[in-house]
Design a protein around this motif. Structure first.
Motif, PDB file in Angstrom:
ATOM      1  N   VAL A 173       0.843  -1.202   0.000  1.00  0.00           N
ATOM      2  CA  VAL A 173       0.000   0.000   0.000  1.00  0.00           C
ATOM      3  C   VAL A 173       0.876   1.250   0.000  1.00  0.00           C
ATOM      4  CG1 VAL A 173      -1.653   1.347   1.366  1.00  0.00           C
ATOM      5  CG2 VAL A 173      -1.994  -1.104   1.061  1.00  0.00           C
ATOM      6  N   ASN A 174       1.904   1.270   0.817  1.00  0.00           N
ATOM      7  CA  ASN A 174       2.800   2.427   0.873  1.00  0.00           C
ATOM      8  C   ASN A 174       3.484   2.667  -0.463  1.00  0.00           C
ATOM      9  OD1 ASN A 174       3.184   3.801   3.651  1.00  0.00           O
ATOM     10  ND2 ASN A 174       2.985   1.632   4.126  1.00  0.00           N
ATOM     11  N   LEU A 175       3.928   1.591  -1.112  1.00  0.00           N
ATOM     12  CA  LEU A 175       4.574   1.727  -2.417  1.00  0.00           C
ATOM     13  C   LEU A 175       3.599   2.251  -3.467  1.00  0.00           C
ATOM     14  CD1 LEU A 175       6.789  -1.479  -2.516  1.00  0.00           C
ATOM     15  CD2 LEU A 175       7.590   0.893  -2.473  1.00  0.00           C
ATOM     16  N   LEU A 176       2.376   1.725  -3.471  1.00  0.00           N
ATOM     17  CA  LEU A 176       1.386   2.178  -4.442  1.00  0.00           C
ATOM     18  C   LEU A 176       1.026   3.650  -4.240  1.00  0.00           C
ATOM     19  CD1 LEU A 176      -0.959  -0.940  -4.554  1.00  0.00           C
ATOM     20  CD2 LEU A 176       0.582  -0.131  -6.362  1.00  0.00           C
ATOM     21  N   VAL A 177       0.871   4.064  -3.001  1.00  0.00           N
ATOM     22  CA  VAL A 177       0.573   5.474  -2.726  1.00  0.00           C
ATOM     23  C   VAL A 177       1.734   6.350  -3.172  1.00  0.00           C
ATOM     24  CG1 VAL A 177       0.208   7.173  -0.874  1.00  0.00           C
ATOM     25  CG2 VAL A 177      -1.062   5.026  -0.865  1.00  0.00           C
ATOM     26  N   PHE A 178       2.949   5.933  -2.886  1.00  0.00           N
ATOM     27  CA  PHE A 178       4.113   6.722  -3.284  1.00  0.00           C
ATOM     28  C   PHE A 178       4.209   6.836  -4.807  1.00  0.00           C
ATOM     29  CE2 PHE A 178       8.597   7.429  -4.253  1.00  0.00           C
ATOM     30  CZ  PHE A 178       8.851   8.541  -3.475  1.00  0.00           C
ATOM     31  N   ILE A 179       3.993   5.744  -5.498  1.00  0.00           N
ATOM     32  CA  ILE A 179       4.035   5.774  -6.964  1.00  0.00           C
ATOM     33  C   ILE A 179       2.935   6.695  -7.503  1.00  0.00           C
ATOM     34  CG2 ILE A 179       3.648   4.387  -9.047  1.00  0.00           C
ATOM     35  CD1 ILE A 179       5.043   2.056  -7.484  1.00  0.00           C
ATOM     36  N   GLY A 180       1.744   6.568  -6.945  1.00  0.00           N
ATOM     37  CA  GLY A 180       0.645   7.440  -7.357  1.00  0.00           C
ATOM     38  C   GLY A 180       0.950   8.905  -7.121  1.00  0.00           C
ATOM     39  N   MET A 181       1.493   9.214  -5.957  1.00  0.00           N
ATOM     40  CA  MET A 181       1.854  10.603  -5.645  1.00  0.00           C
ATOM     41  C   MET A 181       2.930  11.113  -6.595  1.00  0.00           C
ATOM     42  SD  MET A 181       1.909  10.742  -1.506  1.00  0.00           S
ATOM     43  CE  MET A 181       2.477  12.423  -1.515  1.00  0.00           C
ATOM     44  N   LEU A 186      11.975   9.746  -1.597  1.00  0.00           N
ATOM     45  CA  LEU A 186      12.346   8.332  -1.682  1.00  0.00           C
ATOM     46  C   LEU A 186      13.090   7.850  -0.436  1.00  0.00           C
ATOM     47  CD1 LEU A 186      12.198   5.855  -3.471  1.00  0.00           C
ATOM     48  CD2 LEU A 186      14.329   6.585  -4.556  1.00  0.00           C
ATOM     49  N   GLU A 187      13.957   8.680   0.125  1.00  0.00           N
ATOM     50  CA  GLU A 187      14.705   8.279   1.322  1.00  0.00           C
ATOM     51  C   GLU A 187      13.758   8.044   2.496  1.00  0.00           C
ATOM     52  OE1 GLU A 187      18.330   9.817   4.209  1.00  0.00           O
ATOM     53  OE2 GLU A 187      17.756  11.010   2.466  1.00  0.00           O
ATOM     54  N   HIS A 188      12.778   8.921   2.675  1.00  0.00           N
ATOM     55  CA  HIS A 188      11.786   8.772   3.737  1.00  0.00           C
ATOM     56  C   HIS A 188      11.029   7.457   3.565  1.00  0.00           C
ATOM     57  CE1 HIS A 188       7.872  10.517   5.700  1.00  0.00           C
ATOM     58  NE2 HIS A 188       8.535   9.761   6.552  1.00  0.00           N
ATOM     59  N   LEU A 189      10.601   7.179   2.331  1.00  0.00           N
ATOM     60  CA  LEU A 189       9.889   5.936   2.050  1.00  0.00           C
ATOM     61  C   LEU A 189      10.768   4.724   2.350  1.00  0.00           C
ATOM     62  CD1 LEU A 189       7.396   4.489   0.676  1.00  0.00           C
ATOM     63  CD2 LEU A 189       8.782   4.535  -1.401  1.00  0.00           C
ATOM     64  N   ALA A 190      11.988   4.727   1.839  1.00  0.00           N
ATOM     65  CA  ALA A 190      12.878   3.576   1.999  1.00  0.00           C
ATOM     66  C   ALA A 190      13.170   3.282   3.471  1.00  0.00           C
ATOM     67  CB  ALA A 190      14.188   3.819   1.246  1.00  0.00           C
ATOM     68  N   LEU A 191      13.476   4.295   4.244  1.00  0.00           N
ATOM     69  CA  LEU A 191      13.794   4.071   5.659  1.00  0.00           C
ATOM     70  C   LEU A 191      12.576   3.585   6.436  1.00  0.00           C
ATOM     71  CD1 LEU A 191      16.172   7.084   6.343  1.00  0.00           C
ATOM     72  CD2 LEU A 191      16.782   4.676   6.130  1.00  0.00           C
ATOM     73  N   ASN A 192      11.408   4.155   6.143  1.00  0.00           N
ATOM     74  CA  ASN A 192      10.207   3.714   6.851  1.00  0.00           C
ATOM     75  C   ASN A 192       9.817   2.288   6.471  1.00  0.00           C
ATOM     76  OD1 ASN A 192      10.127   6.215   8.038  1.00  0.00           O
ATOM     77  ND2 ASN A 192       8.034   6.659   7.466  1.00  0.00           N
ATOM     78  N   LEU A 193       9.945   1.934   5.191  1.00  0.00           N
ATOM     79  CA  LEU A 193       9.583   0.582   4.783  1.00  0.00           C
ATOM     80  C   LEU A 193      10.579  -0.448   5.303  1.00  0.00           C
ATOM     81  CD1 LEU A 193       8.163   0.945   1.167  1.00  0.00           C
ATOM     82  CD2 LEU A 193       6.983   0.973   3.364  1.00  0.00           C
ATOM     83  N   LEU A 194      11.824  -0.088   5.388  1.00  0.00           N
ATOM     84  CA  LEU A 194      12.819  -0.993   5.967  1.00  0.00           C
ATOM     85  C   LEU A 194      12.495  -1.258   7.443  1.00  0.00           C
ATOM     86  CD1 LEU A 194      15.467  -2.500   5.323  1.00  0.00           C
ATOM     87  CD2 LEU A 194      16.683  -0.489   6.147  1.00  0.00           C
ATOM     88  N   THR A 195      12.189  -0.208   8.159  1.00  0.00           N
ATOM     89  CA  THR A 195      11.801  -0.355   9.572  1.00  0.00           C
ATOM     90  C   THR A 195      10.522  -1.166   9.702  1.00  0.00           C
ATOM     91  OG1 THR A 195      12.845   1.761  10.089  1.00  0.00           O
ATOM     92  CG2 THR A 195      11.253   0.911  11.685  1.00  0.00           C
ATOM     93  N   LEU A 196       9.526  -0.853   8.860  1.00  0.00           N
ATOM     94  CA  LEU A 196       8.268  -1.596   8.877  1.00  0.00           C
ATOM     95  C   LEU A 196       8.518  -3.080   8.626  1.00  0.00           C
ATOM     96  CD1 LEU A 196       5.172  -1.912   8.825  1.00  0.00           C
ATOM     97  CD2 LEU A 196       5.248  -1.217   6.428  1.00  0.00           C
ATOM     98  N   TYR A 197       9.374  -3.389   7.682  1.00  0.00           N
ATOM     99  CA  TYR A 197       9.648  -4.796   7.364  1.00  0.00           C
ATOM    100  C   TYR A 197      10.227  -5.526   8.576  1.00  0.00           C
ATOM    101  CZ  TYR A 197      11.657  -9.010   5.483  1.00  0.00           C
ATOM    102  OH  TYR A 197      11.987 -10.326   5.288  1.00  0.00           O
ATOM    103  N   PHE A 198      11.280  -4.985   9.160  1.00  0.00           N
ATOM    104  CA  PHE A 198      11.938  -5.698  10.259  1.00  0.00           C
ATOM    105  C   PHE A 198      11.060  -5.779  11.513  1.00  0.00           C
ATOM    106  CE2 PHE A 198      15.828  -4.763   7.770  1.00  0.00           C
ATOM    107  CZ  PHE A 198      16.235  -6.079   7.598  1.00  0.00           C
ATOM    108  N   LEU A 199      10.373  -4.702  11.839  1.00  0.00           N
ATOM    109  CA  LEU A 199       9.480  -4.747  13.003  1.00  0.00           C
ATOM    110  C   LEU A 199       8.234  -5.580  12.718  1.00  0.00           C
ATOM    111  CD1 LEU A 199       9.660  -1.095  14.354  1.00  0.00           C
ATOM    112  CD2 LEU A 199      10.654  -3.144  15.357  1.00  0.00           C
ATOM    113  N   GLY A 200       7.683  -5.428  11.516  1.00  0.00           N
ATOM    114  CA  GLY A 200       6.468  -6.152  11.158  1.00  0.00           C
ATOM    115  C   GLY A 200       6.656  -7.656  11.166  1.00  0.00           C
ATOM    116  N   VAL A 201       7.754  -8.121  10.618  1.00  0.00           N
ATOM    117  CA  VAL A 201       8.028  -9.560  10.601  1.00  0.00           C
ATOM    118  C   VAL A 201       8.117 -10.083  12.033  1.00  0.00           C
ATOM    119  CG1 VAL A 201       9.773 -11.300  10.025  1.00  0.00           C
ATOM    120  CG2 VAL A 201       9.112  -9.580   8.321  1.00  0.00           C
ATOM    121  N   GLN A 202       8.826  -9.371  12.886  1.00  0.00           N
ATOM    122  CA  GLN A 202       8.958  -9.803  14.285  1.00  0.00           C
ATOM    123  C   GLN A 202       7.611  -9.809  15.003  1.00  0.00           C
ATOM    124  OE1 GLN A 202      11.765 -10.971  15.783  1.00  0.00           O
ATOM    125  NE2 GLN A 202      12.698 -10.850  13.763  1.00  0.00           N
ATOM    126  N   LEU A 203       6.821  -8.743  14.803  1.00  0.00           N
ATOM    127  CA  LEU A 203       5.527  -8.657  15.487  1.00  0.00           C
ATOM    128  C   LEU A 203       4.546  -9.713  14.991  1.00  0.00           C
ATOM    129  CD1 LEU A 203       5.103  -4.795  15.712  1.00  0.00           C
ATOM    130  CD2 LEU A 203       5.461  -6.399  17.595  1.00  0.00           C
TER     131      LEU A 203
END
Length: 88
Positions: A17-25, A66-83
């Motif tokens: 969803v985050n990637l699609l919104v970013f691409i759309g924006m 792009l940097e904001h997106l990349a850092l947030n998605l990286l954090t989301l991935y590592f925390l999300g997988v653990q949670l």
């Protein structure tokens, strides 16, 4: 403990969803354009006061650059997988 681990589908879904919104924006005027940010649901207090309460939720999916997106998605991935492994 069960050795079978489910895929973190909620995490993957949020990333998509985050990637699609970013691409759309990006395609509709850029993720750093103030007018475009507001059009896509950025938190803008005057509009929230006028009743657009959905703007309290949508900023989670808006990233400025792009940097904001990349850092947030990286954090989301590592925390999300653990949670998701922790809570299922």
């Amino acid at each position: 403990m069960n050795s079978f681990r489910k895929k973190p589908i909620v995490t993957y879904g949020l990333i998509a969803v985050n990637l699609l919104v970013f691409i759309g924006m990006t395609l509709s005027g850029g993720s750093q354009n103030t007018v475009n940010l507001i059009a896509w649901g950025a938190k803008y207090n005057p509009l929230i006061i006028q009743g657009e309460l959905w703007r309290l939720f949508t900023p989670m999916f808006i990233h400025i650059g792009l940097e904001h997106l990349a850092l947030n998605l990286l954090t989301l991935y590592f925390l999300g997988v653990q949670l998701e492994q922790l809570f299922g």
